[in-house]
Design a protein around this motif. Structure first.
Motif, PDB file in Angstrom:
ATOM      1  N   VAL A  37       0.876  -1.164   0.000  1.00 11.52           N
ATOM      2  CA  VAL A  37       0.000   0.000   0.000  1.00 11.52           C
ATOM      3  C   VAL A  37       0.913   1.213   0.000  1.00 11.52           C
ATOM      4  CG1 VAL A  37      -1.641   1.343   1.372  1.00 11.52           C
ATOM      5  CG2 VAL A  37      -1.917  -1.132   1.167  1.00 11.52           C
ATOM      6  N   VAL A  38       0.607   2.168  -0.862  1.00  6.51           N
ATOM      7  CA  VAL A  38       1.370   3.420  -0.888  1.00  6.51           C
ATOM      8  C   VAL A  38       0.398   4.548  -0.556  1.00  6.51           C
ATOM      9  CG1 VAL A  38       1.107   3.816  -3.391  1.00  6.51           C
ATOM     10  CG2 VAL A  38       3.054   4.809  -2.183  1.00  6.51           C
ATOM     11  N   LYS A  39       0.884   5.496   0.257  1.00  6.69           N
ATOM     12  CA  LYS A  39       0.042   6.601   0.710  1.00  6.69           C
ATOM     13  C   LYS A  39       0.875   7.843   0.937  1.00  6.69           C
ATOM     14  CE  LYS A  39      -1.258   6.899   5.102  1.00  6.69           C
ATOM     15  NZ  LYS A  39      -0.498   8.097   5.429  1.00  6.69           N
ATOM     16  N   ARG A  40       0.168   8.939   1.099  1.00  2.00           N
ATOM     17  CA  ARG A  40       0.812  10.202   1.455  1.00  2.00           C
ATOM     18  C   ARG A  40       1.326  10.108   2.881  1.00  2.00           C
ATOM     19  NH1 ARG A  40      -4.378  13.901  -0.129  1.00  2.00           N
ATOM     20  NH2 ARG A  40      -4.515  13.211  -2.271  1.00  2.00           N
ATOM     21  N   LEU A  85      -3.237   0.476  -3.749  1.00  8.95           N
ATOM     22  CA  LEU A  85      -2.555  -0.821  -3.765  1.00  8.95           C
ATOM     23  C   LEU A  85      -1.543  -0.818  -4.898  1.00  8.95           C
ATOM     24  CD1 LEU A  85      -5.616  -3.210  -3.351  1.00  8.95           C
ATOM     25  CD2 LEU A  85      -3.861  -2.732  -1.652  1.00  8.95           C
ATOM     26  N   VAL A  86      -0.360  -1.341  -4.642  1.00  9.74           N
ATOM     27  CA  VAL A  86       0.645  -1.484  -5.699  1.00  9.74           C
ATOM     28  C   VAL A  86       1.272  -2.872  -5.601  1.00  9.74           C
ATOM     29  CG1 VAL A  86       1.191   0.974  -5.962  1.00  9.74           C
ATOM     30  CG2 VAL A  86       2.450  -0.362  -4.305  1.00  9.74           C
ATOM     31  N   GLU A  87       1.659  -3.370  -6.744  1.00 10.53           N
ATOM     32  CA  GLU A  87       2.331  -4.667  -6.811  1.00 10.53           C
ATOM     33  C   GLU A  87       3.599  -4.526  -7.629  1.00 10.53           C
ATOM     34  OE1 GLU A  87      -0.425  -7.465  -8.453  1.00 10.53           O
ATOM     35  OE2 GLU A  87      -1.678  -7.469  -6.657  1.00 10.53           O
ATOM     36  N   MET A  88       4.506  -5.438  -7.411  1.00 12.29           N
ATOM     37  CA  MET A  88       5.728  -5.459  -8.184  1.00 12.29           C
ATOM     38  C   MET A  88       5.458  -6.181  -9.504  1.00 12.29           C
ATOM     39  SD  MET A  88       9.467  -6.719  -6.928  1.00 12.29           S
ATOM     40  CE  MET A  88       9.156  -5.921  -5.386  1.00 12.29           C
ATOM     41  N   ASP A  89       5.928  -5.596 -10.604  1.00  7.21           N
ATOM     42  CA  ASP A  89       5.728  -6.249 -11.893  1.00  7.21           C
ATOM     43  C   ASP A  89       6.831  -7.281 -12.135  1.00  7.21           C
ATOM     44  OD1 ASP A  89       8.005  -4.877 -12.851  1.00  7.21           O
ATOM     45  OD2 ASP A  89       6.839  -3.460 -14.055  1.00  7.21           O
ATOM     46  N   ALA A  90       6.768  -7.956 -13.270  1.00  4.42           N
ATOM     47  CA  ALA A  90       7.723  -9.026 -13.587  1.00  4.42           C
ATOM     48  C   ALA A  90       9.156  -8.516 -13.698  1.00  4.42           C
ATOM     49  CB  ALA A  90       7.311  -9.723 -14.885  1.00  4.42           C
ATOM     50  N   SER A  91       9.310  -7.213 -13.939  1.00  7.30           N
ATOM     51  CA  SER A  91      10.649  -6.621 -14.048  1.00  7.30           C
ATOM     52  C   SER A  91      11.177  -6.104 -12.715  1.00  7.30           C
ATOM     53  CB  SER A  91      10.630  -5.470 -15.058  1.00  7.30           C
ATOM     54  OG  SER A  91      10.257  -5.939 -16.330  1.00  7.30           O
ATOM     55  N   GLY A  92      10.391  -6.256 -11.636  1.00  2.00           N
ATOM     56  CA  GLY A  92      10.834  -5.802 -10.321  1.00  2.00           C
ATOM     57  C   GLY A  92      10.559  -4.333 -10.060  1.00  2.00           C
ATOM     58  N   LEU A  95       4.658   0.650  -9.647  1.00  4.98           N
ATOM     59  CA  LEU A  95       4.093   1.822 -10.308  1.00  4.98           C
ATOM     60  C   LEU A  95       3.464   2.720  -9.265  1.00  4.98           C
ATOM     61  CD1 LEU A  95       3.223   3.376 -12.875  1.00  4.98           C
ATOM     62  CD2 LEU A  95       1.154   1.949 -12.874  1.00  4.98           C
ATOM     63  N   ILE A  96       3.989   3.930  -9.143  1.00  2.12           N
ATOM     64  CA  ILE A  96       3.444   4.913  -8.219  1.00  2.12           C
ATOM     65  C   ILE A  96       2.392   5.722  -8.984  1.00  2.12           C
ATOM     66  CG2 ILE A  96       3.956   6.856  -6.686  1.00  2.12           C
ATOM     67  CD1 ILE A  96       5.302   4.198  -5.857  1.00  2.12           C
ATOM     68  N   PRO A  97       1.163   5.764  -8.489  1.00  2.41           N
ATOM     69  CA  PRO A  97       0.113   6.511  -9.186  1.00  2.41           C
ATOM     70  C   PRO A  97       0.466   7.991  -9.341  1.00  2.41           C
ATOM     71  CG  PRO A  97      -0.834   5.062  -7.545  1.00  2.41           C
ATOM     72  CD  PRO A  97       0.653   5.052  -7.319  1.00  2.41           C
ATOM     73  N   LYS A  98      -0.014   8.574 -10.430  1.00  7.32           N
ATOM     74  CA  LYS A  98       0.323   9.949 -10.804  1.00  7.32           C
ATOM     75  C   LYS A  98      -0.028  10.961  -9.708  1.00  7.32           C
ATOM     76  CE  LYS A  98       1.966  11.936 -14.497  1.00  7.32           C
ATOM     77  NZ  LYS A  98       3.361  11.701 -14.834  1.00  7.32           N
TER      78      LYS A  98
END
Length: 155
Positions: A37-40, A85-92, A95-98
């Motif tokens: 989870v990413v937040k301010r 919510l954020v997940e790690m992609d196959a490249s490691g 993605l932080i939302p805009k």
């Protein structure tokens, strides 16, 4: 509780993706699949990245607040504003939302810094400025926060 260690520099690409540092991957290997989870941040112009396990612990505490008290309800609303919510992609990468990139004023150079059980995500210039601005005050802060505490009480 997870105890993370390290400060790492990385770059944000044009889409807001950050390569997750390998040192953090190793430390979080057991929980990477659960996501984050990413937040301010509450006190600084940065972001906080919670491993899902740590977020759930935090929400357990917040969830015990009496929502029929206005200040508690206001706190919950502000604390969870912009949570994603954020997940790690196959490249490691993550993605932080805009909207969160804008909040933290992240350009290209990024610092990911451990803060006990979470990772702070900073624009590098802002991170360096905060460290420089507080360098002179740190001895007084350390004494005020830790100097009057008996360490036996902390364990």
């Amino acid at each position: 509780m997870i105890n993370l260690i390290g400060t790492h520099e990385c770059k944000a690409d044009a889409k807001g993706r950050l390569m997750f540092p390998s040192a953090y991957k190793k430390q979080l290997a057991a929980v990477l699949q659960e996501g984050f989870v990413v937040k301010r941040a509450v006190f600084q112009p940065c972001l906080e990245l919670y491993p899902m396990k740590e977020w759930n612990l935090q929400m357990g505490k917040v969830g015990k607040l009496n929502r029929f008290k206005k200040k508690n309800n206001d706190f919950i609303r502000k604390f969870t504003a912009g949570v994603k919510l954020v997940e790690m992609d196959a490249s490691g990468r993550i993605l932080i939302p805009k909207d969160l990139i804008v909040f933290a004023n992240i350009k290209k150079q990024v610092v990911m810094s451990s803060s006990i059980n979470i990772i702070e995500i900073w624009d590098k210039d802002l991170y360096e400025k905060v460290l420089d601005d507080s360098a002179e005050d740190f001895p007084d802060l350390a004494e005020e926060v830790m100097g009057n505490t008996e360490f036996d009480e902390l364990s």
